[in-house]
Design a protein around this motif. Structure first.
Motif, mmCIF file in Angstrom:
data_model
loop_
_atom_site.group_PDB
_atom_site.id
_atom_site.type_symbol
_atom_site.label_atom_id
_atom_site.label_comp_id
_atom_site.label_asym_id
_atom_site.label_seq_id
_atom_site.Cartn_x
_atom_site.Cartn_y
_atom_site.Cartn_z
ATOM 1 N N PHE A 191 29.779 25.278 27.471
ATOM 2 C CA PHE A 191 29.509 24.101 26.645
ATOM 3 C C PHE A 191 28.802 23.035 27.476
ATOM 4 O O PHE A 191 29.133 22.823 28.651
ATOM 5 N N TYR A 192 27.857 22.344 26.844
ATOM 6 C CA TYR A 192 27.082 21.296 27.496
ATOM 7 C C TYR A 192 26.898 20.111 26.553
ATOM 8 O O TYR A 192 26.899 20.266 25.330
ATOM 9 N N LEU A 193 26.714 18.934 27.154
ATOM 10 C CA LEU A 193 26.084 17.834 26.433
ATOM 11 C C LEU A 193 24.582 18.054 26.521
ATOM 12 O O LEU A 193 24.050 18.331 27.595
ATOM 13 N N ALA A 194 23.898 17.909 25.389
ATOM 14 C CA ALA A 194 22.464 18.135 25.357
ATOM 15 C C ALA A 194 21.704 16.922 25.875
ATOM 16 O O ALA A 194 22.228 15.807 25.950
ATOM 17 N N ASP A 195 20.449 17.154 26.221
ATOM 18 C CA ASP A 195 19.520 16.070 26.541
ATOM 19 C C ASP A 195 19.008 15.506 25.222
ATOM 20 O O ASP A 195 18.048 16.020 24.639
ATOM 21 N N GLY A 196 19.657 14.466 24.730
ATOM 22 C CA GLY A 196 19.336 13.950 23.403
ATOM 23 C C GLY A 196 19.712 14.961 22.347
ATOM 24 O O GLY A 196 20.641 15.750 22.511
ATOM 25 N N ASN A 218 22.822 25.604 35.133
ATOM 26 C CA ASN A 218 21.623 24.822 35.430
ATOM 27 C C ASN A 218 21.628 23.525 34.621
ATOM 28 O O ASN A 218 22.349 23.394 33.631
ATOM 29 N N GLN A 219 20.800 22.595 35.025
ATOM 30 C CA GLN A 219 20.640 21.345 34.289
ATOM 31 C C GLN A 219 19.223 21.285 33.741
ATOM 32 O O GLN A 219 18.254 21.363 34.483
ATOM 33 N N PHE A 220 19.126 21.160 32.404
ATOM 34 C CA PHE A 220 17.834 21.108 31.722
ATOM 35 C C PHE A 220 17.631 19.725 31.120
ATOM 36 O O PHE A 220 18.547 19.168 30.496
ATOM 37 N N TYR A 221 16.429 19.183 31.248
ATOM 38 C CA TYR A 221 16.111 17.955 30.536
ATOM 39 C C TYR A 221 14.600 17.739 30.483
ATOM 40 O O TYR A 221 13.853 18.232 31.333
ATOM 41 N N PRO A 276 36.809 18.470 29.675
ATOM 42 C CA PRO A 276 35.569 18.395 30.441
ATOM 43 C C PRO A 276 35.783 17.732 31.795
ATOM 44 O O PRO A 276 36.771 17.008 32.009
ATOM 45 N N PRO A 277 34.870 17.963 32.737
ATOM 46 C CA PRO A 277 34.908 17.218 33.998
ATOM 47 C C PRO A 277 34.795 15.726 33.728
ATOM 48 O O PRO A 277 34.293 15.296 32.684
ATOM 49 N N THR A 307 24.434 18.314 30.671
ATOM 50 C CA THR A 307 25.675 18.051 31.403
ATOM 51 C C THR A 307 26.718 19.097 31.036
ATOM 52 O O THR A 307 27.046 19.260 29.852
ATOM 53 N N TYR A 308 27.237 19.786 32.031
ATOM 54 C CA TYR A 308 28.240 20.831 31.801
ATOM 55 C C TYR A 308 29.564 20.238 31.345
ATOM 56 O O TYR A 308 30.042 19.250 31.904
#
Length: 241
Positions: free
Chosen positions: A164-169, A94-97, A198-199, A176-177
């Motif tokens: 693993f993800y890049l966080a929202d801030g 999922n994408q969280f922000y 990563p993609p 971002t996955y």
């Protein structure tokens, strides 16, 4: 209230391909909670999907079974008021922000050494990331990571899937996955190092690296609380401006 609410004895439900708290045109239409799981024996439900089963380069928010969960006043997915028998709730892909609470809330504020505590999703420990040894290599386009999950093999169904993800801030919300790793029972509680590619993100990579752990019974953790900051500026990837 909640965008989606699963309560007493809700089992084997699939929550997929929704925009929860956000309109595809970018409008914020947040709820109090994005997805709420509460009550007794809310088990074996799926929110999103397992990333390793799809091509991440071909996935984008709103396409496929992943959900966009954003702009909610509290947590994106809140299990903090669910009973001890509410287990096996998988939350992946999922994408969280822009949620005011954490992305996924099991009611935990720190890791539980050994992971013996009871609670929603068996209080699955989130991955702890070593900030000093987690970074992007601009020459190889690889993410180098070092992490551990403080859950013994007796208290989870191994192997664990680490997303693993890049966080929202600088938050505990996966925006971002970045990729997937497998954490085996022999590694339980120990630090693991490795790399993944990563993609293609298109505009360089900069932000906080966080992760979730999901055991083989579908118990997903919260996102990492303290991540690692990484920067890969495309302008300098060839060492020239």
């Amino acid at each position: 209230g909640s965008g989606v609410w699963l309560t007493n004895q809700a089992t084997n439900k699939q929550i997929q391909a929704n925009w929860i708290g956000a309109h595809p045109n970018g409008q914020s239409i947040g709820n109090l909670r994005g997805v709420r799981i509460s009550g007794s024996a809310v088990a074996d439900n799926s929110i999103g999907f397992q990333f390793q089963n799809i091509d991440p380069d071909a996935w984008f928010p709103g396409a496929g079974p992943g959900n966009v969960i954003a702009n909610n006043s509290l947590a994106g997915v809140d299990l903090s008021q669910a009973g001890d028998a509410s287990t096996g709730n998988m939350i992946r892909g999922n994408q969280f922000y822009a949620n005011n609470g954490t992305g996924i809330d099991l009611g935990m504020t720190q890791p539980d050494p050994g992971g013996a505590s009871s609670g929603p999703n068996n209080q699955m420990n989130f991955p702890e990331i070593d900030a000093a040894q987690t970074f992007f290599d601009p020459e190889t386009d690889e993410l180098h990571f070092r992490y551990r999950v403080q859950t013994s093999a007796a208290n989870a169904v191994y192997a664990l899937g680490i997303d693993f993800y890049l966080a929202d801030g600088n938050t505990s919300e996966g925006l971002t996955y970045l990729g997937f790793d497998l954490y085996q029972s022999a590694q339980a509680g120990s630090w693991k190092t490795g790399t993944l590619t990563p993609p293609t993100l298109g505009e360089g990579i900069e932000g906080w690296i966080i992760a979730t752990a999901t055991d083989s019974a579908g118990n997903t953790s919260q996102f990492t609380i303290d991540g690692a900051f990484a920067n890969q500026d495309l302008l300098f990837r060839d060492r020239f401006q």
